[in-house]
Write an enzyme that holds these catalytic residues in place. Structure first.
Site, mmCIF file in Angstrom:
data_model
loop_
_atom_site.group_PDB
_atom_site.id
_atom_site.type_symbol
_atom_site.label_atom_id
_atom_site.label_comp_id
_atom_site.label_asym_id
_atom_site.label_seq_id
_atom_site.Cartn_x
_atom_site.Cartn_y
_atom_site.Cartn_z
ATOM 1 N N ASP A 1 0.003 5.033 7.392
ATOM 2 C CA ASP A 1 -0.534 4.396 6.788
ATOM 3 C C ASP A 1 -0.726 3.017 7.281
ATOM 4 O O ASP A 1 0.486 2.614 7.796
ATOM 5 C CB ASP A 1 -0.254 4.320 5.272
ATOM 6 C CG ASP A 1 -1.003 3.719 4.524
ATOM 7 O OD1 ASP A 1 -2.233 4.539 3.968
ATOM 8 O OD2 ASP A 1 -1.234 2.677 4.033
ATOM 9 N N HIS B 1 -0.258 0.213 5.472
ATOM 10 C CA HIS B 1 0.654 -0.204 4.629
ATOM 11 C C HIS B 1 2.139 0.155 4.759
ATOM 12 O O HIS B 1 1.988 1.406 4.997
ATOM 13 C CB HIS B 1 0.298 -0.457 3.168
ATOM 14 C CG HIS B 1 -1.019 -0.951 2.897
ATOM 15 N ND1 HIS B 1 -2.054 -0.159 2.865
ATOM 16 C CD2 HIS B 1 -1.399 -2.314 2.745
ATOM 17 C CE1 HIS B 1 -3.305 -0.983 2.703
ATOM 18 N NE2 HIS B 1 -2.983 -2.107 2.646
ATOM 19 N N HIS C 1 3.707 4.147 -1.609
ATOM 20 C CA HIS C 1 4.194 2.902 -2.484
ATOM 21 C C HIS C 1 4.993 3.131 -3.890
ATOM 22 O O HIS C 1 5.709 2.077 -4.563
ATOM 23 C CB HIS C 1 3.152 1.957 -2.816
ATOM 24 C CG HIS C 1 2.306 1.410 -1.839
ATOM 25 N ND1 HIS C 1 2.943 0.879 -0.468
ATOM 26 C CD2 HIS C 1 1.150 1.459 -1.295
ATOM 27 C CE1 HIS C 1 2.096 0.782 0.275
ATOM 28 N NE2 HIS C 1 1.087 1.106 -0.045
ATOM 29 N N ASP D 1 -6.577 3.758 6.532
ATOM 30 C CA ASP D 1 -6.815 2.402 6.542
ATOM 31 C C ASP D 1 -6.469 1.313 7.616
ATOM 32 O O ASP D 1 -6.703 0.421 7.945
ATOM 33 C CB ASP D 1 -6.179 1.717 5.251
ATOM 34 C CG ASP D 1 -4.725 2.268 5.210
ATOM 35 O OD1 ASP D 1 -4.308 2.891 5.851
ATOM 36 O OD2 ASP D 1 -4.331 1.899 3.950
HETATM 37 C C1 OKP Z 1 -2.289 1.663 -0.976
HETATM 38 B B1 OKP Z 1 -1.978 2.388 0.473
HETATM 39 C C2 OKP Z 1 -7.308 -5.480 -1.939
HETATM 40 C C3 OKP Z 1 -5.861 -5.305 -2.515
HETATM 41 C C4 OKP Z 1 -5.082 -4.335 -1.740
HETATM 42 C C5 OKP Z 1 -3.454 -3.120 -2.595
HETATM 43 C C6 OKP Z 1 -2.931 -2.108 -1.514
HETATM 44 C C7 OKP Z 1 -2.507 -0.632 -1.788
HETATM 45 C C8 OKP Z 1 -2.531 0.259 -0.372
HETATM 46 N N1 OKP Z 1 -8.303 -5.043 -2.813
HETATM 47 N N2 OKP Z 1 -3.593 -4.164 -2.468
HETATM 48 O O1 OKP Z 1 -0.934 2.273 1.235
HETATM 49 O O2 OKP Z 1 -3.149 2.553 1.251
HETATM 50 ZN ZN ZN Z 2 -2.333 1.710 2.974
#
Ligand code: OKP
Ligand code: ZN
Length: 344
Positions: A191, A193, A157, A284
């Site tokens: 990932d 995300h 990110h 994830d």
């Molecule tokens: C980082 B990676 C929940 C909030 C989630 C941020 C996500 C970051 C993900 N406590 N918001 O891509 O795994």
């Molecule tokens: Zn992620």
């Protein structure tokens, strides 16, 4: 040959993140990578490389990947900050914003969200993680068929000029940029995300007039519904000079459903005919993940690795997310078994 470059970074542990108005304990914990490390150590300790044997990522490389001014800012946090974590409150959103002089304003200017705290140790941890990915990339140039950078904090990110989503330096982009000096590089982000930072970096570098020998593809939760909420839609595919591809998915995705999409992405990558592949690897997507909602199983990561290795490219896996710390060691071990089967 296959090597694992492991950076647990014990000193980097933000205590909280600000999520939907509440302070909650930070999901990006030491135990994530510590548990992966324990599993890999039980399986095959001789293939592990530790930070004292990493090649330090050169400042010059960091400043080709990220905006030099952003890199200097990150480095300055080592003196500016104390042990106390800071979190941005006012963000440098959109274009045309002037660089503030006040420190909290400045942090927000380089930040994307309230999930990514900094203190005086953050930069060092980010540099070690980046050096792990960089060293793993060099090991492919030196002839290794596959490598796995088991690092934290994650990177995908972090964009040309921003931190965000638990990420400070883009480990995947640093590795891919390095390999792209030697040949064509496919990037596969699996990932949960969208890898917005990685896409941003190569898109910005292309806009600055440098041809980019990379082709990024990301499979992720629909950004209309999940973080990073800004990019990763299917109709976002780049331009004539720089192409990329997005596969956004709904909730509850199963092993079979995921694999169908993975095979499409792998075909896209095969058509690009790269010399190297860099995989942004998140666990994830696992069914038990506390911040996500796909339904992949532990055994699927072995199949995923085998499908990826079937491309017969020099392949680097870079650890991104994965927050179910009880299963993360088994998930990583499953992946590694698939990688090793693919070496044959
Ligand atoms: C980082 B990676 C929940 C909030 C989630 C941020 C996500 C970051 C993900 N406590 N918001 O891509 O795994
Ligand atoms: Zn992620």
């Amino acid at each position: 040959m296959f090597k694992e470059f492991v950076a647990v970074n014990l000193s980097h542990q933000p205590p909280y993140e600000l999520w939907e108005g509440r302070l909650i304990s930070h999901a990006e914990q030491v135990a994530r990578v510590a548990n992966i490390h324990d599993a890999l150590k039980r399986h095959n300790p001789e293939s592990i490389v530790y930070p004292e044997d990493f090649q330090q990522v050169p400042l010059e490389v960091l400043k080709q990947v990220h905006l030099p001014e952003y890199v200097d800012y990150l480095l300055s946090l080592r003196e500016k900050c104390s042990e106390d974590y800071w979190l941005a409150s006012s963000f440098g959103y959109g274009g045309g914003i002037r660089r503030p002089t006040e420190e909290h304003g400045l942090l927000g200017y380089y930040s994307m969200d309230s999930y990514t705290p900094v203190n005086n140790k953050t930069t060092e941890a980010a540099l070690i993680a980046a050096s792990g990915a960089y060293s793993a990339a060099l090991s492919l140039e030196a002839g290794n068929r596959a490598a796995y950078a088991v690092v934290r904090p994650p990177g995908h990110h972090s964009g040309k000029r921003n931190m965000g989503g638990y990420c400070y330096l883009n480990n995947t982009a640093i590795a891919a940029h390095t390999l792209s000096q030697q040949g064509r590089v496919g990037i596969l982000d699996v990932d949960y995300h969208h890898g917005n930072g990685t896409f941003d970096i190569f898109e910005q570098n292309q806009k600055q007039g440098e041809a980019q020998a990379v082709y990024p593809i990301s499979i992720h939760a629909d950004p209309g519904r999940k973080f990073p909420y800004r990019s990763g839609y299917e109709d976002q595919a780049g331009n004539d000079h720089f192409k990329y591809k997005n596969y956004p998915l709904g909730e509850g995705v199963t092993d079979e459903e995921y694999n169908r999409v993975l095979l499409k992405a792998l075909q896209d990558l095969a058509d690009y005919n790269p010399d190297f592949l860099v995989v942004s690897m998140g666990f994830d997507t696992y069914g038990g993940d506390p911040i996500a909602d796909f339904a992949l199983t532990t055994s699927y990561y072995r199949q995923m690795a085998k499908e990826i290795m079937d491309l017969k490219l020099k392949t680097l896996f870079v650890q991104e997310g994965g927050y179910e710390i009880e299963a993360i060691g088994d998930n990583a071990l499953s992946l590694v078994k698939g990688i090793k089967e693919g070496l044959k």
